[in-house]
Design a protein around this motif. Structure first.
Motif, PDB file in Angstrom:
ATOM      1  N   ILE A  28       6.207   3.912   3.789  1.00  0.00           N
ATOM      2  CA  ILE A  28       6.646   2.814   2.932  1.00  0.00           C
ATOM      3  C   ILE A  28       8.068   2.392   3.268  1.00  0.00           C
ATOM      4  O   ILE A  28       8.386   1.185   3.336  1.00  0.00           O
ATOM      5  CB  ILE A  28       6.524   3.222   1.442  1.00  0.00           C
ATOM      6  N   ASP A  29       8.941   3.355   3.469  1.00  0.00           N
ATOM      7  CA  ASP A  29      10.332   3.062   3.849  1.00  0.00           C
ATOM      8  C   ASP A  29      10.993   2.067   2.900  1.00  0.00           C
ATOM      9  O   ASP A  29      11.696   1.132   3.335  1.00  0.00           O
ATOM     10  CB  ASP A  29      10.381   2.514   5.284  1.00  0.00           C
ATOM     11  N   GLY A  30      10.737   2.213   1.614  1.00  0.00           N
ATOM     12  CA  GLY A  30      11.408   1.387   0.620  1.00  0.00           C
ATOM     13  C   GLY A  30      10.869  -0.015   0.466  1.00  0.00           C
ATOM     14  O   GLY A  30      11.405  -0.809  -0.319  1.00  0.00           O
ATOM     15  N   ARG A  31       9.822  -0.371   1.152  1.00  0.00           N
ATOM     16  CA  ARG A  31       9.283  -1.738   1.080  1.00  0.00           C
ATOM     17  C   ARG A  31       8.398  -1.908  -0.155  1.00  0.00           C
ATOM     18  O   ARG A  31       7.750  -0.968  -0.613  1.00  0.00           O
ATOM     19  CB  ARG A  31       8.471  -2.066   2.333  1.00  0.00           C
ATOM     20  N   ASN A  32       8.309  -3.154  -0.666  1.00  0.00           N
ATOM     21  CA  ASN A  32       7.456  -3.486  -1.804  1.00  0.00           C
ATOM     22  C   ASN A  32       6.132  -4.116  -1.376  1.00  0.00           C
ATOM     23  O   ASN A  32       5.162  -4.107  -2.124  1.00  0.00           O
ATOM     24  CB  ASN A  32       8.182  -4.448  -2.755  1.00  0.00           C
ATOM     25  N   THR A  33       6.108  -4.706  -0.194  1.00  0.00           N
ATOM     26  CA  THR A  33       4.907  -5.357   0.326  1.00  0.00           C
ATOM     27  C   THR A  33       4.622  -4.845   1.728  1.00  0.00           C
ATOM     28  O   THR A  33       5.512  -4.867   2.597  1.00  0.00           O
ATOM     29  CB  THR A  33       5.071  -6.892   0.363  1.00  0.00           C
ATOM     30  N   ILE A  34       3.396  -4.379   1.955  1.00  0.00           N
ATOM     31  CA  ILE A  34       3.001  -3.897   3.275  1.00  0.00           C
ATOM     32  C   ILE A  34       1.646  -4.517   3.623  1.00  0.00           C
ATOM     33  O   ILE A  34       0.655  -4.274   2.929  1.00  0.00           O
ATOM     34  CB  ILE A  34       2.903  -2.364   3.316  1.00  0.00           C
ATOM     35  N   ASN A  35       1.607  -5.339   4.652  1.00  0.00           N
ATOM     36  CA  ASN A  35       0.374  -5.944   5.130  1.00  0.00           C
ATOM     37  C   ASN A  35      -0.063  -5.237   6.411  1.00  0.00           C
ATOM     38  O   ASN A  35       0.761  -4.997   7.303  1.00  0.00           O
ATOM     39  CB  ASN A  35       0.566  -7.441   5.414  1.00  0.00           C
TER      40      ASN A  35
ATOM     41  N   SER B 105       9.174   5.433  -2.619  1.00  0.00           N
ATOM     42  CA  SER B 105       9.732   4.710  -1.470  1.00  0.00           C
ATOM     43  C   SER B 105       9.630   5.508  -0.177  1.00  0.00           C
ATOM     44  O   SER B 105       9.680   4.935   0.917  1.00  0.00           O
ATOM     45  CB  SER B 105      11.199   4.344  -1.746  1.00  0.00           C
ATOM     46  N   ASN B 106       9.439   6.824  -0.284  1.00  0.00           N
ATOM     47  CA  ASN B 106       9.350   7.653   0.928  1.00  0.00           C
ATOM     48  C   ASN B 106       7.937   8.160   1.188  1.00  0.00           C
ATOM     49  O   ASN B 106       7.724   8.987   2.076  1.00  0.00           O
ATOM     50  CB  ASN B 106      10.301   8.851   0.807  1.00  0.00           C
TER      51      ASN B 106
ATOM     52  N   SER C  40      -2.893  -3.265  -4.791  1.00  0.00           N
ATOM     53  CA  SER C  40      -1.652  -2.792  -5.396  1.00  0.00           C
ATOM     54  C   SER C  40      -1.789  -1.307  -5.683  1.00  0.00           C
ATOM     55  O   SER C  40      -2.884  -0.838  -6.036  1.00  0.00           O
ATOM     56  CB  SER C  40      -1.353  -3.566  -6.690  1.00  0.00           C
TER      57      SER C  40
END
Length: 951
Positions: free
Chosen positions: A41-48, A23-24, A18
Motif C-alpha cells: 500500500i505504501d500509504g496510498r488511498n487508491t490502488i488500481n 498504510s504498510n 474498497s
C-alpha cells in the motif's frame, strides 16, 4: 485481501472495490485463471491493478463431478467440459447443438433442421442391444428426463417422434456442461450412469453491485446444399424412355389412362419449377432477446433472467416456433458461514406451429414440370385433380405446446469444522400437448372427401413429473501429508408419467375440427400411466497422499421398481487412481514439463433402462371393441427373473502439460464391456405376445482412443492465439452372443462386428447385355434372395470424429473459428432412387443409365414402374451401392466479436457476428452428410448479428 489477515472483499462487476487496511499492509489480488498479484500500500488511498491471465492455473479450474467438485489437475475420472464462453459464441436454441464437435467421446447428431426438433447423443458408443443410448441428464442437481413424449401418430410426418425436452433449457443460461464418461466419474450414479452423465450447471449471481445484461440477436437461416436434380427435359426423356422400354407407349394415346402419366400427357412439358427453391429454399428468421439482473453482497447473491425466442422455418407459410423462459437463482450463507442455501427454479413455455408434413421429400421428388401451385384466383391448383398439391399440407396444422418446470434447493450446514450435512431437493415437471389436424381440404378434391367422412384431429396429452431427495454427509480432513474426503448419501426418487393419444373423426365442418366433442367418432390409440420409483445408497472415499498420489473409491447400491421381487437391488462401484508425477522432486524444477499425470479407473455401472412394468403380465387397451365389449390385447409376459444390465468400464490416461501448460495434452484409452443385456426376445405370433423381456447372455464391447489438445500459440500484451483440438477413434464390437445363428437376431448382428452394421446385397453393377442390376449369389442357390444373400456388411458408425478451434484476440476484437470433422459411411441417394424412369424427379446422375446392349452404365434401364418387367431397383437400394463415404469437414461455427471501450457510466457493449454450418467439405452423394436422409430437412446454415449491453 490484506495479507496475513482475514480481511478481504470482492470487487464489483466493473472492478471497483474498497477495503480497510493499514498504510504498510500488503494487498493480495487473486481470481481463478489469473496470476496472483501482491501490491504494497505504501500509504496510498487508491490502488488500481490489472491482472495477467495465467494458463498455468489448471489446478484451480474446478470441474463439476455431480456429488462433488474436483480440480482439473487432481481428477481421477474422465470428464469433458464446455463452458459458457464457448456456448455463447454459437447461435443455437438447444444446448446439445452447442456441444457438437467440442467434446471427445461424445457423438451428437441433429435429427432434422425443423425448429424444436431433437438430437441423438452417444457417449463412447452404443452399449446395449436395445438401442438406448441416452445419457443421464442432471440440471442443477436434478435428474431431467430427456426421452421424448411425442406420439408418432401426431408428429412423425413433420418432426419425427423426437421432440427434445432439452429445448426448454436456454443455452445462454448455462454456466458449464460436464460429461462424465468413465467408471470413476459415473459409478456414483449407479444404474443411471451406464450411458454417461451430462451435468448442466446454470449461471448464478455474483457479489457486487446490481448488474443488468441485455442480449439481442437476429438470425437468418437457410438450407446449405441442394441436390443436383433433373430439369424438365432430362426428366421427361428418361420418363418416356421407361414407358417405351416397358412396351406401354401405345397406351399414351388413351385419355382414360392419363392418370398414370399426367406428367407426360396432361401437364405442360415446357414448364420447369425448381421445387427445392420453392418448398425448402426460403429464409428462416430467429429473433432472440434476453434480459438478466444479478448482484448481491458477500452473504447473498441473486440472478433473475428471462428470455424470448421466435424462429420461423424455410417452408412456405407462417409456421414458427416460440419459446419464453424465466430462471431465478438465489444463494445465501449465514454470517458464520455454517449454513448455506442455494435455490434455483426455471420455467419454460414452448409453442411450435408447423405444417402437417415436412416438405423436404417432395422438394426432392416432385416432377420438375408439375403444375403451378396456385390458380389464377389465388386458390390451390389441383390441375383437374391430376396431382397432389404440396402446399395442401399448409391446410394441416401441427401444434406442440410444452411447459417445463425445473426446481432445486441445496441446503448445507457445517456441523463441525470438517463435517458438513447437506441435502438436495429437486422437482421437475414436463408437459407436452400436441395435435395435428387433417381436414378434407388438404386432400385432392377428386377423392370426394368431406368434413363428415374424413376430417380428423389426433391429439397427444403427455406429462412427466419427478421429485428427488438426496441427503448427504461429507467429512474432509487434511493432515501434513495426507488428505481424506469421505462422502455418504442416499437417493429417493419417484417419477410419474402418463400419455393419452386420441383421434376424433368426422366433424360438421372444419371450423370445429379442434373440438373433439364435435367428432362423430372417437378412437383411443393409447393411454398409459406409469410410476417409477428409485432409491439408492452411495458413497465416495478420496485419499490424497503427498499431494500427488490419489485414490478415489465410489460405490452405490441401487433399488429400482422396474425389476421383480428379489431382483430389485444392484451394486455398482469403481476405483480410480492418479499419480501426478510432475510433483515428484525430479520434475519440480523442470522448465519444460509443468504437469504430468497418469490415471486409471475400473468399475461397474448398470442399467434399468427397459421401461416400467416389464416383468409383469401387461395388457393394452386397443381402442377396438367386439360386440360392444372393449378389447384388451396382451403386451407383456410375467418374467420376474430378469435383472440388471452391467457395464464394466476400464480406462487408462496420460496428461501432459508443457511450458507452464501452454501446451496441454490429454490422451485416454477406454474399454467398456456391457453384458447381461436386457432385450425384448421376439416370440411367435401364436403365443399372443410380441416379445418376452429378459437377459441375453451377450457381450458388447466399446473401445477407443481420445485425444484433447490445448495450446496457447502466441501471447503478447495486445495479441493472443490459442487452439483446441479433440479427436475420438471409437470401435464397437459384439463380442459374444449365445446361439446367435438360430436366434431372431441373426439377420441383424454378427459376432465380431459392430452393432451399427447393416447387412446388404453385394452389387455387381449393370449387366451390359440385359441392362439389369446384378448381385452376388452368396449361398449359390441360383437366385439372389433375402436373407440368404444379404451378406455384405457396412458399418454406419463413425470411424473417427472430433473438432478443432482457433481463437484470435487483438485488443477488444476477437475471432473464433471452429471446425467439426467426421470419418464415416452412410446411405447415399441410391438408397432412395435407383431406377430411372419412375414418376418423380431424381438426381441427374441417373442419366448414366443403360440404353442398349453393350452399354457400360451406373444405373439400369429405365422403367415406368407399371409393369412386371424385371426391375431390381429395390434390391439395388438395399445393396452396398447405396452406401458410400459420408465423411466431412464442416465449419461448424465462426464468431467475430468487438467489445467497445467501457463508457464513463459503466456501460459495456459487445457487438458480434456469428455463423453456424457455413461451409462443408465432403464427397457425400446426398443432401447432408451429418443427417443423411431424403425425407427430413437437413441442418440449416445460420448467420447471426447480435449486441449485448451490460451496466
Amino acid at each position: 485481501m490484506v495479507q496475513s489477515t482475514n480481511r478481504g472483499t470482492i470487487s464489483d462487476m466493473d472492478g471497483t472495490y474498497s477495503i480497510q487496511a493499514g498504510s504498510n499492509d500488503l494487498l493480495v489480488f487473486s481470481i481463478v485463471g489469473f496470476k496472483t498479484l501482491k501490491i504494497p500500500i505504501d500509504g496510498r488511498n487508491t490502488i488500481n491493478v490489472q491482472l495477467e491471465e495465467d494458463v498455468t492455473q489448471l489446478g484451480e479450474v474446478v470441474l463439476n463431478a455431480g456429488y462433488y467438485t474436483v480440480s482439473e489437475k487432481e481428477r481421477t475420472g474422465s470428464i469433458a467440459t464446455i463452458k459458457s464462453d464457448v456456448m455463447e459464441k454459437q447461435p443455437v436454441a438447444n444446448p446439445l447443438a452447442a456441444m457438437q464437435g467440442h467434446l471427445s467421446g461424445v457423438n451428437i447428431v441433429q435429427t432434422t433442421g425443423v425448429p424444436g426438433s431433437g438430437f441423438s447423443v452417444e457417449v463412447r458408443g452404443r452399449n446395449f442391444l436395445n438401442g438406448a443410448t441416452d445419457p443421464l441428464y442432471i440440471v442443477d442437481g436434478v435428474p431431467y428426463g430427456s426421452q421424448s413424449l411425442a406420439a408418432p401418430r401426431v408428429s412423425n410426418e413433420i418432426i419425427g417422434s423426437s421432440i427434445s425436452p432439452l429445448n426448454a433449457i436456454n443455452p445462454n443460461d448455462i454456466e458449464s456442461i460436464e460429461v462424465l464418461k468413465d467408471a470413476d466419474a459415473t459409478a456414483i450414479y449407479g444404474s443411471r450412469g451406464a450411458n454417461g452423465v451430462v451435468l448442466i450447471t446454470t449461471k448464478k449471481g455474483k457479489a457486487g453491485k446490481t448488474r443488468f445484461d441485455a442480449h439481442l440477436s437476429t438470425t437468418l437461416s437457410g438450407v446449405s446444399n441442394f441436390l443436383d436434380l433433373m430439369n424438365s427435359q432430362q426428366y421427361l426423356e428418361i420418363r418416356s424412355e421407361g414407358i417405351d422400354n416397358d412396351g406401354l407407349s401405345p397406351l399414351l394415346e388413351n385419355p382414360a389412362l392419363d392418370g398414370f402419366w399426367p406428367d407426360i400427357t396432361v401437364w405442360d412439358n415446357n414448364r420447369y419449377t425448381d421445387w427445392q427453391e420453392e418448398l425448402i429454399g426460403g429464409t428462416a428468421y430467429r429473433q432472440n432477446a434476453q434480459l438478466s439482473v444479478s448482484g448481491g453482497n458477500e452473504l447473498t447473491q441473486f440472478l433473475v433472467s428471462g428470455g424470448y425466442l421466435k424462429e420461423t422455418t424455410v417452408f412456405p407459410g407462417d409456421a414458427n416456433y416460440r419459446k419464453a423462459n424465466l430462471i431465478s437463482n438465489l444463494t445465501h450463507r449465514s454470517n458464520n458461514g455454517k449454513f448455506k442455501i442455494n435455490f434455483s427454479t426455471s420455467y419454460t413455455r414452448e409453442e411450435n406451429r408447423l405444417p402437417g408434413a415436412d416438405f423436404t421429400q417432395q422438394a426432392y421428388s416432385l416432377e420438375p414440370n408439375a403444375p403451378a401451385l396456385f390458380d389464377e384466383e389465388g386458390n390451390l391448383n389441383w390441375e383437374n385433380n391430376t396431382w397432389d398439391n404440396p402446399l395442401a399440407a399448409l391446410k394441416e396444422e401441427f401444434v406442440a405446446a410444452t411447459n417445463t418446470i425445473i426446481s432445486n434447493a441445496m441446503l448445507s450446514y457445517a456441523i463441525a469444522p470438517n463435517l458438513e450435512l447437506k441435502s438436495s431437493l429437486g422437482f421437475t415437471r414436463y408437459r407436452l400437448d400436441s395435435y395435428v389436424t387433417n381436414p378434407n381440404t388438404a386432400r385432392n378434391p377428386g377423392l370426394g372427401l368431406t368434413p363428415q367422412n374424413y376430417s380428423n384431429l389426433t391429439t397427444n396429452a403427455s406429462e412427466r413429473e419427478s421429485w428427488i431427495v438426496e441427503p448427504q454427509l461429507n467429512w474432509k480432513k487434511h493432515w501434513d501429508k495426507l488428505s481424506l474426503d469421505i462422502l455418504v448419501g442416499a437417493t429417493f426418487q419417484q417419477e410419474n408419467s402418463n400419455q393419452v393419444v386420441l383421434r376424433g373423426r368426422g366433424f360438421p365442418n372444419n371450423g370445429l375440427i379442434k373440438n373433439l366433442a364435435a367428432a362423430q367418432s372417437l378412437e383411443i390409440f393409447s393411454t398409459s400411466d406409469a410410476d417409477y420409483r428409485y432409491s439408492a445408497l452411495f458413497g465416495r472415499v478420496n485419499l490424497k497422499l503427498y499431494d500427488r498420489y490419489i485414490l478415489n473409491l465410489t460405490g452405490r447400491r441401487d433399488g429400482s421398481s422396474r425389476f421383480g421381487p428379489g431382483r430389485q437391488f444392484g451394486n455398482f462401484g469403481a476405483v480410480g487412481l492418479a499419480w501426478i508425477f510432475s510433483r515428484e522432486p525430479l520434475f519440480k524444477e523442470s522448465s519444460i514439463l509443468s504437469h504430468g499425470k497418469l490415471r486409471a479407473s475400473y468399475g461397474i455401472t448398470g442399467s434399468d433402462n427397459i421401461g416400467d412394468y416389464r416383468y409383469l403380465d401387461t395388457y393394452n387397451v386397443s381402442g377396438e371393441s367386439y360386440a360392444g365389449t372393449t378389447l384388451l390385447e396382451p403386451s407383456g409376459i410375467f418374467n420376474p427373473q430378469f435383472g440388471w444390465e452391467a457395464n464394466r468400464k476400464l480406462e487408462a490416461a496420460l496428461e501432459l502439460g508443457f511450458f507452464n501448460d501452454r501446451v496441454f495434452l490429454n490422451t485416454s484409452w477406454y474399454r467398456n464391456r456391457s453384458s447381461n443385456q436386457l432385450v425384448g426376445i421376439p416370440l411367435a405370433a401364436t403365443t399372443g405376445f410380441s416379445q418376452l423381456t429378459g437377459n441375453f447372455d451377450a457381450v458388447v464391447e466399446n473401445t477407443g482412443l481420445e485425444l484433447d489438445l490445448r495450446t496457447v500459440n502466441v501471447r503478447s500484451q495486445r495479441f493472443e492465439w490459442s487452439t483446441t483440438l479433440n479427436l475420438t477413434v471409437p470401435k464397437n464390437k459384439l463380442v459374444a452372443f449365445d446361439d446367435l445363428e438360430s436366434s431372431t437376431f441373426a439377420n441383424r448382428y454378427v459376432i465380431g462386428e459392430p452393432l451399427t452394421i447393416v447387412k446388404l446385397y453385394n452389387a455387381l453393377g449393370v449387366n451390359p447385355e440385359t441392362g439389369i442390376y446384378e448381385f452376388e449369389d452368396y449361398d449359390e442357390d441360383g437366385e439372389v434372395s433375402n436373407p440368404g444373400d444379404l451378406e455384405w456388411i457396412e458399418d454406419l458408425a463413425p470411424k473417427w470424429y472430433g473438432g478443432m478451434g482457433n481463437t484470435f484476440t487483438l485488443g477488444n476484437l476477437s475471432l473464433n473459428v471452429f471446425f467439426q470433422f467426421k470419418k464415416q459411411r452412410a446411405y447415399n441417394a441410391v438408397r432412395f432412387d435407383a431406377t430411372p424412369g419412375f414418376r418423380g424427379n431424381v438426381p441427374v446422375d441417373l442419366l448414366d443409365r443403360w440404353q442398349q446392349p453393350g452399354d457400360i452404365a451406373t444405373y439400369q434401364r429405365s422403367s415406368s414402374g407399371f409393369t412386371t418387367v424385371e426391375d431390381l431397383g429395390a434390391r439395388q437400394q438395399s445393396s452396398n451401392a447405396a452406401v458410400s463415404d459420408a465423411s466431412f469437414l464442416r465449419l461448424r461455427n465462426i464468431a467475430l466479436n468487438y467489445k467497445l471501450p467501457t463508457m464513463e457510466n459503466g456501460l459495456d457493449i459487445n457487438v458480434y457476428l456469428q455463423g453456424q454450418n457455413l461451409w462443408t467439405l465432403t464427397n457425400y452423394y446426398g443432401p447432408d452428410p451429418e443427417q443423411p436422409s431424403s425425407t427430413r430437412l437437413p441442418p440449416l446454415r445460420q448467420l447471426t448479428l447480435g449486441v449485448q449491453f451490460s451496466f
